[in-house]
Design a protein around this motif. Structure first.
Motif, PDB file in Angstrom:
ATOM      1  N   ARG A 152      25.775  -2.189 -44.616  1.00 13.19           N
ATOM      2  CA  ARG A 152      26.381  -0.692 -44.600  1.00 13.19           C
ATOM      3  C   ARG A 152      25.070   0.018 -44.757  1.00 13.19           C
ATOM      4  O   ARG A 152      24.841   1.506 -43.913  1.00 13.19           O
ATOM      5  CB  ARG A 152      27.714  -0.229 -45.390  1.00 13.19           C
ATOM      6  CG  ARG A 152      27.769   0.938 -45.233  1.00 13.19           C
ATOM      7  CD  ARG A 152      29.359   1.124 -46.745  1.00 13.19           C
ATOM      8  NE  ARG A 152      30.430   1.635 -45.532  1.00 13.19           N
ATOM      9  CZ  ARG A 152      31.715   2.071 -45.739  1.00 13.19           C
ATOM     10  NH1 ARG A 152      31.681   1.721 -47.411  1.00 13.19           N
ATOM     11  NH2 ARG A 152      32.309   2.878 -44.976  1.00 13.19           N
ATOM     12  N   GLU A 191      31.053  -9.268 -49.948  1.00 20.61           N
ATOM     13  CA  GLU A 191      30.708  -8.329 -50.324  1.00 20.61           C
ATOM     14  C   GLU A 191      29.186  -7.542 -50.599  1.00 20.61           C
ATOM     15  O   GLU A 191      29.034  -6.540 -49.863  1.00 20.61           O
ATOM     16  CB  GLU A 191      31.446  -8.270 -51.467  1.00 20.61           C
ATOM     17  CG  GLU A 191      33.020  -8.273 -51.400  1.00 20.61           C
ATOM     18  CD  GLU A 191      33.652  -8.061 -52.555  1.00 20.61           C
ATOM     19  OE1 GLU A 191      33.339  -8.087 -53.580  1.00 20.61           O
ATOM     20  OE2 GLU A 191      34.933  -8.348 -52.313  1.00 20.61           O
ATOM     21  N   ARG A 233      28.306  -6.812 -47.021  1.00 16.62           N
ATOM     22  CA  ARG A 233      28.677  -5.804 -46.300  1.00 16.62           C
ATOM     23  C   ARG A 233      28.319  -4.595 -46.705  1.00 16.62           C
ATOM     24  O   ARG A 233      27.613  -3.993 -45.669  1.00 16.62           O
ATOM     25  CB  ARG A 233      30.200  -5.906 -47.017  1.00 16.62           C
ATOM     26  CG  ARG A 233      30.997  -4.511 -45.956  1.00 16.62           C
ATOM     27  CD  ARG A 233      32.089  -4.301 -46.475  1.00 16.62           C
ATOM     28  NE  ARG A 233      31.833  -4.024 -48.173  1.00 16.62           N
ATOM     29  CZ  ARG A 233      32.753  -3.656 -48.869  1.00 16.62           C
ATOM     30  NH1 ARG A 233      34.083  -4.435 -48.818  1.00 16.62           N
ATOM     31  NH2 ARG A 233      32.246  -3.757 -50.075  1.00 16.62           N
ATOM     32  N   ASP A 234      27.625  -4.516 -47.942  1.00 16.99           N
ATOM     33  CA  ASP A 234      26.868  -3.422 -48.939  1.00 16.99           C
ATOM     34  C   ASP A 234      25.517  -3.384 -48.370  1.00 16.99           C
ATOM     35  O   ASP A 234      25.193  -1.622 -47.962  1.00 16.99           O
ATOM     36  CB  ASP A 234      27.024  -3.325 -49.969  1.00 16.99           C
ATOM     37  CG  ASP A 234      28.743  -3.518 -50.666  1.00 16.99           C
ATOM     38  OD1 ASP A 234      29.554  -3.154 -50.222  1.00 16.99           O
ATOM     39  OD2 ASP A 234      28.997  -3.770 -52.143  1.00 16.99           O
ATOM     40  N   LEU A 253      33.070 -14.256 -52.191  1.00 18.79           N
ATOM     41  CA  LEU A 253      33.415 -13.141 -51.675  1.00 18.79           C
ATOM     42  C   LEU A 253      32.939 -12.460 -51.742  1.00 18.79           C
ATOM     43  O   LEU A 253      31.959 -10.978 -51.295  1.00 18.79           O
ATOM     44  CB  LEU A 253      34.782 -13.233 -52.744  1.00 18.79           C
ATOM     45  CG  LEU A 253      35.658 -11.717 -52.068  1.00 18.79           C
ATOM     46  CD1 LEU A 253      35.614 -11.478 -51.321  1.00 18.79           C
ATOM     47  CD2 LEU A 253      36.863 -11.788 -52.984  1.00 18.79           C
ATOM     48  N   ALA A 254      31.975 -12.684 -53.212  1.00 25.30           N
ATOM     49  CA  ALA A 254      31.057 -11.412 -53.942  1.00 25.30           C
ATOM     50  C   ALA A 254      28.966 -11.438 -53.428  1.00 25.30           C
ATOM     51  O   ALA A 254      29.096 -10.596 -52.829  1.00 25.30           O
ATOM     52  CB  ALA A 254      30.507 -12.222 -55.330  1.00 25.30           C
ATOM     53  N   GLU A 287      35.002 -17.353 -55.534  1.00 27.38           N
ATOM     54  CA  GLU A 287      34.968 -14.988 -55.902  1.00 27.38           C
ATOM     55  C   GLU A 287      33.119 -14.990 -55.608  1.00 27.38           C
ATOM     56  O   GLU A 287      32.901 -14.202 -55.731  1.00 27.38           O
ATOM     57  CB  GLU A 287      34.805 -16.315 -57.348  1.00 27.38           C
ATOM     58  CG  GLU A 287      36.233 -15.735 -58.044  1.00 27.38           C
ATOM     59  CD  GLU A 287      36.522 -15.609 -59.256  1.00 27.38           C
ATOM     60  OE1 GLU A 287      35.926 -15.571 -60.359  1.00 27.38           O
ATOM     61  OE2 GLU A 287      37.879 -15.322 -59.912  1.00 27.38           O
TER      62      GLU A 287
END
Length: 188
Positions: A43, A36, A39-40, A32-33, A29
């Motif tokens: 982006r 993410e 990724r943010d 994954l966080a 977890e």
């Protein structure tokens, strides 16, 4: 190990296995966080880069267009001076009179034709002349050379233009030199 040992597991071992599984899940977890969040962030950076590139393209396009429109500004300023001198020469000619020499009339007509053609050529290339006589004084287009007391025109109106205002594609090349009306002083 005995058969009973195999069927009955140790509660401490089960707790260790359960904690290891929770740690693995928590670690997944967390990973994954973290992925993410990365990724943010990427982006967000990509979106900012795209916006900066769009702004750069717009600014570059505007600068290229300005360079194209106003590249001849110095030349146009010099040519406008020639047009003004030609106009001054025409206005200094004596007025038409009965019985004047034919050559004088032909010269006047020739110079007037040259001036019309010259001004038309300037206009086709974005150089515009504006006669401010009778208009309200605009400090962005006119340079006041004097004031004249008058009751014939409202204050702030241009009563005489010594030179015309000249623009290149809407940008001021040379302001008009003008005389502006002012209200007469009250007589004592």
């Amino acid at each position: 190990m005995t058969e009973t040992d195999k069927t009955h597991s140790n509660p401490a071992d089960e707790a260790d296995l359960s904690m290891a599984a929770e740690d693995a899940e928590l670690s997944l977890e967390d990973r994954l966080a973290a992925v993410e969040a990365e990724r943010d962030e990427m982006r967000n950076n990509w979106m900012r880069s795209e916006a900066e590139m769009a702004n750069l393209r717009t600014r570059t396009k505007r600068e290229v267009e300005d360079a194209r429109l106003f590249a001849v500004q110095k030349f146009a300023k010099d040519v406008v001076e020639v047009a003004e001198n030609l106009k001054r020469g025409l206005t200094s000619l004596p007025p038409r009179a009965e019985g004047e020499a034919e050559i004088t009339g032909k010269l006047r007509d020739g110079f007037e034709g040259i001036e019309r053609s010259f001004v038309a050529t300037l206009e086709r290339n974005g150089v515009q002349m504006d006669d401010p006589t009778g208009k309200l004084f605009d400090p962005n287009l006119h340079q006041a050379m004097g004031e004249q007391e008058t009751t014939e025109h409202p204050p702030g109106t241009i009563v005489q233009a010594w030179t015309q205002a000249w623009t290149l594609n809407g940008r001021l090349l040379r302001p008009a030199m003008v005389v502006v009306a002012k209200a007469p002083a009250e007589q004592a």
